[in-house]
Each structure stands twice: as structure tokens, then as C-alpha cells.
Write an enzyme that holds these catalytic residues in place. Structure first.
Site, PDB file in Angstrom:
ATOM      1  N   GLU A 131       0.835  -1.202   0.000  1.00 52.57           N
ATOM      2  CA  GLU A 131       0.000   0.000   0.000  1.00 52.57           C
ATOM      3  C   GLU A 131       0.877   1.263   0.000  1.00 52.57           C
ATOM      4  O   GLU A 131       1.854   1.358   0.742  1.00 52.57           O
ATOM      5  CB  GLU A 131      -0.872  -0.048   1.259  1.00 52.57           C
TER       6      GLU A 131
ATOM      7  N   LYS B 261      -9.475   2.644  -1.707  1.00 52.97           N
ATOM      8  CA  LYS B 261      -9.681   1.933  -0.443  1.00 52.97           C
ATOM      9  C   LYS B 261     -11.044   2.266   0.166  1.00 52.97           C
ATOM     10  O   LYS B 261     -11.346   3.435   0.430  1.00 52.97           O
ATOM     11  CB  LYS B 261      -8.557   2.275   0.534  1.00 52.97           C
TER      12      LYS B 261
ATOM     13  N   CYS C 112      -5.226  -3.494   2.640  1.00 57.23           N
ATOM     14  CA  CYS C 112      -4.942  -3.494   4.070  1.00 57.23           C
ATOM     15  C   CYS C 112      -6.163  -3.752   4.961  1.00 57.23           C
ATOM     16  O   CYS C 112      -6.621  -4.881   5.077  1.00 57.23           O
ATOM     17  CB  CYS C 112      -4.248  -2.179   4.436  1.00 57.23           C
TER      18      CYS C 112
END
Length: 263
Positions: A45, A115, A147
């Protein structure tokens, strides 16, 4: 059908885009020297910018087809490998996102994911995404996550129902939460009988210390490979024939869902 997939792990410097891109190209060449048949390499990320959450990170935001995209497109095409990487995206309205992109070995098949599940610290910096993303490739359909998305079974299930065979999850997961990182990753692979790559940072950024432990999980939830060094690469073979066998013999959960009771 069998294919080789890889994950890269390392420490990426905050704000040093050119340095990080150079580091990524070195890693790509190293992966391909060891595993020349690799189809895709997944980076962590925000690897291009470094992971940090001060306001300065917004100054590094780019459009989807900005200079970072152009550099990695060249990297993918010149090395004949697909790449997944993290960057800071800005849209036409000025919203800033924690995003990842997939670029294939021809530089033509691309996908961008913003995200969806931001951490509490990230919410003051980024706008949350709202669209799950899958992309069809010559080695299967990929579902993209980032994540903290790993903590939410619903997203992984939606991607799987949309056809994902592999979940690629660039991450910036910090100490002391290495156990949940691995548990969530294995659970999402097992829940959905998919392969999953979770690529993590190492080193420090501001108050965060990243533990690495990038891992590849099989559709039965077992760890296939885990990174052990600060700078490391891991690879695994995805075997769709075997995946289909275990889905028919025991891991048949998707076929047995009671959608008349729950969605």
C-alpha cells in the site's frame, strides 16, 4: 492451469517517489531473475509515496494516469509482467484517495481501486472509496483490496461472487497487529476458496513500525509463503485444477450458501 504469482516486501521512503520507483524496478528485475514466469507482482500500500499520514501526502496525489502510472506502465511493459502498486490519487473534484492500480504486462489492461475501509487515522486524510473492483486477466480474475479491507468479510465475498479467483491486498500493517493481519488474510482466503496475496511494508514511518510478514495463502486458508527479511520477495504457484478439486470435495461453502435465508 498453473501460474506463478509474487509479492514484494520492503521499506519505502516517505515523500521520495523517484527513489521508491527506482527501488520497485530493482525488485521487479530481481523477482523475474528468480522466477521468470511470474505473472503478477504485488507491492505494498502507498509504496510509491511511502506510507505516512501527515497533510504533506496530499501534495503527492496524482490523477489515475499521472506520472506514477506512466512510470509503472513502462516498468510493466519493459519487464513483461503485471504489477499492482499503491499511490495517492486525486480526482477531478479534488478528493484524495488511498488507491491501488493493476497494470498488465501489455500496459493496456488496467484497474484502479480506492480503499473502501479507511482506518481512523486515514479518515482525516483520505476520502473513502465506494466501488469494489475486479479485473479479468490471462491468469484469472483478480479482486483488489487494501490493508484494513481484510477485516471485512463482506468485501472479499462480494469480489468472489463477482468472479475473483485471486485477491491481491497491498498493505501497510503495523506492530503489534501481526497476528490479526495473518488471521484475517487466511480467513478471507478460506472463506471464499481463493488465493490471496497480502504484501506489507517493513521499517518505520512516523509513529508506525511495519512488521512485514507478507504472505500468500491458498484457497484452503493455508500459508504458502511468508516473507522473512526486510527486503524480500515471495512466490507461489496457483493451481486452478487443485482449487476446483478441493471446492468439490470439501471446501464447498460457496455452492451451499442459503441465499433464501441470507444474502
Amino acid at each position: 492451469m498453473k501460474y506463478t504469482i509474487s509479492a514484494a516486501q520492503g521499506s519505502f521512503q516517505s515523500g521520495a517517489v523517484d527513489t521508491n520507483l527506482s527501488k520497485m524496478e530493482t525488485i521487479v528485475k530481481s523477482v523475474l531473475e528468480k522466477k521468470p514466469d511470474t505473472k503478477v507482482i504485488t507491492f505494498p500500500e502507498l509504496c510509491t509515496t511511502g506510507y505516512f499520514l501527515s497533510e504533506g501526502i496530499k501534495d503527492l496525489a496524482e490523477k489515475v494516469d499521472g506520472p506514477i502510472f506512466q512510470a509503472i506502465k513502462t516498468m510493466a511493459v519493459s519487464n513483461l509482467v503485471s504489477i499492482v502498486y499503491g499511490y495517492v490519487e486525486i480526482d477531478n473534484e479534488g478528493n484524495v484517495y488511498n488507491s491501488i492500480q493493476y497494470i498488465d504486462a501489455n500496459g493496456k489492461n488496467t484497474a484502479n481501486y480506492r480503499k473502501i475501509h479507511l482506518t481512523p487515522l486515514e479518515r482525516g486524510v483520505f476520502t473513502a472509496g465506494s466501488e469494489p473492483v475486479t479485473v479479468k486477466t490471462d491468469f484469472g480474475t483478480i479482486g483488489l483490496m487494501i490493508c484494513w479491507d481484510l477485516a471485512f468479510p463482506e468485501l472479499a465475498r462480494m469480489l468472489t461472487l463477482n468472479g475473483a479467483d485471486i485477491l491481491l491486498v497491498p498493505s501497510a500493517w503495523e506492530e503489534p497487529y501481526d497476528a490479526p493481519f495473518l488471521q484475517f488474510s487466511g480467513a478471507r482466503a478460506l472463506d471464499n476458496s481463493v488465493y490471496l496475496i497480502a504484501s506489507n511494508h517493513t521499517g518505520k514511518s512516523e509513529d508506525l513500525t511495519f512488521f512485514g510478514k507478507s504472505s500468500i495463502f491458498a484457497p484452503n486458508g493455508q500459508v504458502v509463503a511468508t516473507a522473512e527479511k526486510q527486503y524480500d520477495m515471495i512466490t507461489a504457484t496457483i493451481d486452478y485444477d487443485w482449487r476446483n478439486e478441493i471446492k468439490q470435495s470439501f471446501f464447498s461453502m460457496l455452492e451451499e450458501r442459503r441465499t433464501d435465508i441470507y444474502s
